[in-house]
Each structure stands twice: as C-alpha cells, then as structure tokens.
Motif scaffolding. Structure first.
Motif, PDB file in Angstrom:
ATOM      1  N   ALA A 150       0.850  -1.192   0.000  1.00  0.00           N
ATOM      2  CA  ALA A 150       0.000   0.000   0.000  1.00  0.00           C
ATOM      3  C   ALA A 150       0.882   1.237   0.000  1.00  0.00           C
ATOM      4  O   ALA A 150       1.975   1.236   0.580  1.00  0.00           O
ATOM      5  N   ILE A 151       0.411   2.275  -0.659  1.00  0.00           N
ATOM      6  CA  ILE A 151       1.095   3.565  -0.661  1.00  0.00           C
ATOM      7  C   ILE A 151       0.153   4.565   0.008  1.00  0.00           C
ATOM      8  O   ILE A 151      -0.909   4.879  -0.536  1.00  0.00           O
ATOM      9  N   PRO A 152       0.491   5.047   1.209  1.00  0.00           N
ATOM     10  CA  PRO A 152      -0.429   5.930   1.937  1.00  0.00           C
ATOM     11  C   PRO A 152      -0.570   7.292   1.277  1.00  0.00           C
ATOM     12  O   PRO A 152       0.417   7.899   0.874  1.00  0.00           O
ATOM     13  N   ALA A 311      -7.029   7.507  17.578  1.00  0.00           N
ATOM     14  CA  ALA A 311      -7.474   6.539  16.579  1.00  0.00           C
ATOM     15  C   ALA A 311      -7.372   7.150  15.188  1.00  0.00           C
ATOM     16  O   ALA A 311      -7.696   8.320  14.987  1.00  0.00           O
ATOM     17  N   SER A 312      -6.913   6.364  14.243  1.00  0.00           N
ATOM     18  CA  SER A 312      -6.707   6.899  12.907  1.00  0.00           C
ATOM     19  C   SER A 312      -6.723   5.782  11.881  1.00  0.00           C
ATOM     20  O   SER A 312      -6.684   4.595  12.217  1.00  0.00           O
ATOM     21  N   ASP A 313      -6.789   6.202  10.632  1.00  0.00           N
ATOM     22  CA  ASP A 313      -6.633   5.286   9.511  1.00  0.00           C
ATOM     23  C   ASP A 313      -5.960   6.060   8.393  1.00  0.00           C
ATOM     24  O   ASP A 313      -5.622   7.244   8.559  1.00  0.00           O
ATOM     25  N   SER A 314      -5.754   5.419   7.282  1.00  0.00           N
ATOM     26  CA  SER A 314      -5.088   6.060   6.155  1.00  0.00           C
ATOM     27  C   SER A 314      -5.753   5.641   4.855  1.00  0.00           C
ATOM     28  O   SER A 314      -5.938   4.439   4.612  1.00  0.00           O
ATOM     29  N   HIS A 315      -6.160   6.621   4.048  1.00  0.00           N
ATOM     30  CA  HIS A 315      -6.547   6.318   2.675  1.00  0.00           C
ATOM     31  C   HIS A 315      -5.265   5.975   1.927  1.00  0.00           C
ATOM     32  O   HIS A 315      -4.370   6.815   1.806  1.00  0.00           O
ATOM     33  N   SER A 316      -5.164   4.763   1.468  1.00  0.00           N
ATOM     34  CA  SER A 316      -3.957   4.308   0.791  1.00  0.00           C
ATOM     35  C   SER A 316      -4.306   3.790  -0.596  1.00  0.00           C
ATOM     36  O   SER A 316      -5.466   3.499  -0.906  1.00  0.00           O
ATOM     37  N   LEU A 317      -3.288   3.666  -1.430  1.00  0.00           N
ATOM     38  CA  LEU A 317      -3.468   3.187  -2.797  1.00  0.00           C
ATOM     39  C   LEU A 317      -2.886   1.795  -2.928  1.00  0.00           C
ATOM     40  O   LEU A 317      -1.765   1.529  -2.475  1.00  0.00           O
ATOM     41  N   VAL A 318      -3.669   0.902  -3.515  1.00  0.00           N
ATOM     42  CA  VAL A 318      -3.248  -0.486  -3.663  1.00  0.00           C
ATOM     43  C   VAL A 318      -3.382  -0.917  -5.119  1.00  0.00           C
ATOM     44  O   VAL A 318      -4.124  -0.322  -5.903  1.00  0.00           O
ATOM     45  N   LEU A 319      -2.644  -1.979  -5.434  1.00  0.00           N
ATOM     46  CA  LEU A 319      -2.708  -2.597  -6.753  1.00  0.00           C
ATOM     47  C   LEU A 319      -3.532  -3.869  -6.641  1.00  0.00           C
ATOM     48  O   LEU A 319      -3.012  -4.915  -6.238  1.00  0.00           O
ATOM     49  N   PRO A 320      -4.829  -3.840  -6.953  1.00  0.00           N
ATOM     50  CA  PRO A 320      -5.622  -5.069  -6.944  1.00  0.00           C
ATOM     51  C   PRO A 320      -4.995  -6.103  -7.878  1.00  0.00           C
ATOM     52  O   PRO A 320      -4.490  -5.760  -8.950  1.00  0.00           O
ATOM     53  N   HIS A 321      -5.012  -7.347  -7.464  1.00  0.00           N
ATOM     54  CA  HIS A 321      -4.288  -8.375  -8.209  1.00  0.00           C
ATOM     55  C   HIS A 321      -4.780  -8.512  -9.648  1.00  0.00           C
ATOM     56  O   HIS A 321      -5.977  -8.548  -9.916  1.00  0.00           O
ATOM     57  N   GLN A 322      -3.807  -8.596 -10.548  1.00  0.00           N
ATOM     58  CA  GLN A 322      -4.070  -8.933 -11.950  1.00  0.00           C
ATOM     59  C   GLN A 322      -3.139 -10.076 -12.328  1.00  0.00           C
ATOM     60  O   GLN A 322      -1.944 -10.041 -12.025  1.00  0.00           O
ATOM     61  N   ASP A 323      -3.677 -11.090 -12.989  1.00  0.00           N
ATOM     62  CA  ASP A 323      -2.866 -12.249 -13.354  1.00  0.00           C
ATOM     63  C   ASP A 323      -1.755 -11.898 -14.337  1.00  0.00           C
ATOM     64  O   ASP A 323      -0.621 -12.358 -14.208  1.00  0.00           O
ATOM     65  N   ASN A 324      -2.090 -11.097 -15.323  1.00  0.00           N
ATOM     66  CA  ASN A 324      -1.110 -10.737 -16.355  1.00  0.00           C
ATOM     67  C   ASN A 324      -1.171  -9.241 -16.624  1.00  0.00           C
ATOM     68  O   ASN A 324      -1.633  -8.802 -17.687  1.00  0.00           O
ATOM     69  N   PRO A 325      -0.686  -8.429 -15.690  1.00  0.00           N
ATOM     70  CA  PRO A 325      -0.761  -6.979 -15.879  1.00  0.00           C
ATOM     71  C   PRO A 325       0.126  -6.521 -17.034  1.00  0.00           C
ATOM     72  O   PRO A 325       1.222  -7.062 -17.243  1.00  0.00           O
ATOM     73  N   ASP A 326      -0.363  -5.552 -17.762  1.00  0.00           N
ATOM     74  CA  ASP A 326       0.425  -4.966 -18.838  1.00  0.00           C
ATOM     75  C   ASP A 326       1.558  -4.149 -18.224  1.00  0.00           C
ATOM     76  O   ASP A 326       1.305  -3.232 -17.447  1.00  0.00           O
TER      77      ASP A 326
END
Length: 434
Positions: A150-152, A311-326
């Motif tokens: 994840a990238i916060p 108490a806190s959280d973070s909006h983060s950026l993720v790479l949802p899994h792809q079998d064969n990403p370009d």
C-alpha cells in the motif's frame, strides 16, 4: 466470472466477518483493466464522495494535465462493505482495476490471500516519490512479508475541535492557542466542568449513537493512551480488562452531555454554538470551519493517560491483483500514484493530513488553519489491530460499538468489556478467508 473459482467465493467474507456477498457486489466483476485499449488509460476505484470526491477529481485532472497522454477513468463506489466486497471480488475474479483506494487497516484482510500485488518502490522513486518522504508509521504498516502493498495518501485521525473564544474565557488555552495539558482523566473532567460553567451551555460533545465506528474510535484512542495489553496475535485475545473497564467508564463521563447524540446531532451542537468542543474526525473540518470561521481551533486528541494517541486510519493506494498486468500500464499506474501522493498539499485542504511529509513541513501547509494545528496527530497514530477482521468499515468495529453504546445510557462498563472480549474471541476463532 469463471476466474472466481480460482480464489473462491469465500473471498467475499474478507470485507467483514459474517457478511454476505450480494448481487450488488457481483456487479463489480465486469471487465475492467483487461478491456482498456491503451497503457495510458488507468482504471481507478475510489470511495470518495461529496467534497472529498470533488477534490479528488480536481487532483486527478491536475495529474492528467502534468502527465502527457495519461487518462484516468475514476469509478466511485459506495463506502463500506459494498466497496470492499466489490474490490475483493474484482481481484479474485481477475477483473481488477489498475489501482484502488483502500483503508490501510484493511490490508491484513487482503494482502495475505493474493488479492493485492506489491508496489515497485524503485519505480515510484523514479517518478519522484521516495519511501522516506512518507509518514514512517504508515509505511511500516503498509508492508506484508517485507514487501510494500500500500502507498499511503494521508492519515485521517480522531482529533478535537473547539471554539477559541469560549475556551479562552475558560482559561483552557495556552499562550499559543492550544489546549492546556490534562494531568489525568479526573483533572480533565474538572476542567470540562469549568468549561460548562464558562460557556453556560454544553460541555464537550461526541456523536456515537447508531454509528458503526465512533464509540470504537473513542475507546481505541483512550485505551491506546494507557499502553495496556491488547494483543490479538494468539488463539485468544489478551486484553487488560481492568484497564478497559476504567477507559469505558471515563468515556461515559467525558461524553455525559452527548449520551444520546448521533454524529449529525453532535456536529450541529458544535456548529451552532451549543457546545464549545467536539471530539470528531478531521473529515468534518470543513463543516466546522464554515460555521465558526476564525473562532475554530483544533488540536490532536488530548492526552488523558500516559501516552499521546489518537485513533486513525489512512486512505492508501493499492494494486488489486491482476494475473497478467500490462507492464507499460503498470508503469503508468506508478506514475499516476506518485503524482497523486505528491499532491498532498491540495488534498490537505479537505482536512486530511498528507502522508507525503514534504507537504506537511511546507510553509504553505503551516498557513492552513486549523489543519496545521492538529498536524501533530500524524505522529501519534493508533491504527486498528493488524488482524484480518478489523479496520474501517468492518463488522468488527460495528460489533465493538454495539457493545459500547449501552454504557452511555448507564449500563455497566464491565459488562461492555466482557461483550467486547467475547466478540473478539468469536472473530479470532474464525479462519482468515484470505
């Protein structure tokens, strides 16, 4: 949907223990990244609506202007279980977007089961985003088995807002305009009585009734300040129940003027001048600023016990899994995210504290009021326990609130804690679906 069998429908349970996969969730499994013709076309899923959604749209359009050829198609989905269900299903079914927003506290329910792909930090650095320029607490929590998943983008903590004029009259502000330190919970309650006498109305308020997270946020903030044991790494929870009972009892006393308030009622009480102080998420900052204008003050959540925490959280950026990403589109996705995170100063206008530390340390950020006044909250983060069933929008938080809320109406704190521990052990006994 044939890809769903590879990881199984059980992934739908990742978004919250005991929740069901709905028809709405299944609708998120349409063709996404695989249907994009150009590597410049990025599919981006978010949960931002209202002012946050409008600001994210502005930031995204700015990135597109700075990066020739880049085109970002943003899909906004309903926040909460619907969002996390669709994200799990899309990843499990081989229909994932290129990039998505995820609360960092949900990472433990996704990364272990292959629902996410790791980031290439060297590639992010090539585009100007270095790991050392991000909040270190969030970076540490972003890793799974040593890899960055994840990238916060920010942190959004539980803080306190107040009416400067009323607190000044009550002699509760320092010469710098911040809350005076509280020596203990008892000392704080005495000062809150002084505030009531000085303001002539309500003391501090806190919206919690019928809410799926606020009571938990208050409990987790205060309990984290004690430094007491709350260990969910074994087969059963190891929790200092005596300390938890003390914390729950203090919660009820601290919020005695808002025992029956929901979030909107508490916000209205503060914005309309009936209360001079509110314990709240920074995401409501714009509402308070509009109502109180220059009288609005803010601070990290007060330290009532031994250690600063909120108490806190973070909006983060993720790479949802792809079998064969370009490969080229993955490269463009990294470029987009690097530009997005580096736009932290603009994102800060919504109230969130940027994870990009150069933005927070800038002269421009120092001029943001009251954002710069609670920026220190980013150094005292209390994220949910790193277990698969916890995190923002989870069934875990809902269960904790259901156990805690009766205390505000006079129920036993000890009974509430016993219920909390029982619910946690029930969740811990269930296998991680990922």
């Amino acid at each position: 949907m044939s890809g769903l069998s590879r990881r199984g429908l059980l992934r739908g349970a990742v978004y919250g223990a005991g929740a069901a996969v709905t028809a709405s969730a299944l609708s998120g499994c349409g063709s996404l990244a695989g249907s994009v013709a150009s590597a410049d076309d990025i599919q981006y899923w978010t949960l931002f609506t209202g002012p946050d959604g409008a600001l994210m749209k502005t930031i995204t359009q700015g990135v597109e202007k700075r990066v020739p050829g880049l085109k970002v198609k943003t899909t906004v989905l309903d926040w909460g279980p619907p969002y996390y269900t669709k994200l799990a299903m899309a990843s499990a079914g081989g229909r994932a977007p290129d990039v998505a927003i995820m609360h960092l506290t949900r990472l433990a329910g996704y990364a272990p089961g292959g629902l996410l792909d790791p980031w290439d930090t060297d590639l992010l650095a090539e585009f100007g985003l270095k790991q050392e320029d991000l909040n270190p607490t969030l970076v540490k929590r972003s890793r799974y088995q040593g890899a960055p998943y994840a990238i916060p983008l920010d942190t959004h903590p539980f803080v306190v807002f107040f009416d400067r004029d009323v607190l000044q009259k009550a002699d509760l502000l320092t010469t710098e305009g911040q809350l005076i330190p509280f020596e203990s919970p008892r000392h704080a309650l005495e000062l809150m009585d002084r505030l009531r006498r000085s303001g002539g109305k309500l003391g501090p308020v806190f919206g919690h009734t019928n809410d799926a997270a606020m009571s938990w946020r208050m409990f987790w903030t205060l309990f984290s300040q004690t430094g007491a044991t709350f260990d969910l790494t074994g087969e059963r929870a190891e929790i200092d129940e005596d300390t938890a009972v003390e914390v729950v009892r203090f919660m009820a006393e601290l919020a005695r003027d808002s025992r029956t308030m929901d979030v909107q009622t508490a916000i209205a009480a503060f914005a309309n001048g009936k209360s001079p102080m509110i314990f709240s998420g920074e995401w409501d900052m714009a509402t308070y600023k509009s109502a109180l204008k220059d009288r609005l003050g803010a601070s990290p959540f007060p330290t009532f016990y031994d250690h600063p925490a909120g108490a806190s959280d973070s909006h983060s950026l993720v790479l949802p899994h792809q079998d064969n990403p370009d490969p080229e589109r993955r490269r463009r996705t990294h470029q987009f995210v690097a530009e997005l995170v580096r736009s932290g100063l603009t994102w800060a206008t919504a109230g969130h504290i940027p994870a990009y530390t150069p933005a927070v340390s800038s002269a421009a950020y120092a001029k943001l009021s009251p954002q710069s006044e609670y920026a220190g909250a980013a150094k005292q983060l209390a994220l949910d326990p790193p277990v698969w069933f916890a995190g923002s929008g989870s069934d875990f938080q809902t269960r904790m609130c259901q156990a805690l809320d009766p205390v505000f109406g006079g129920s036993s704190p000890a009974s509430a804690v016993r219920t909390m521990v029982s619910q946690i052990n029930t969740l811990m006994a269930q296998p991680n679906p990922a």
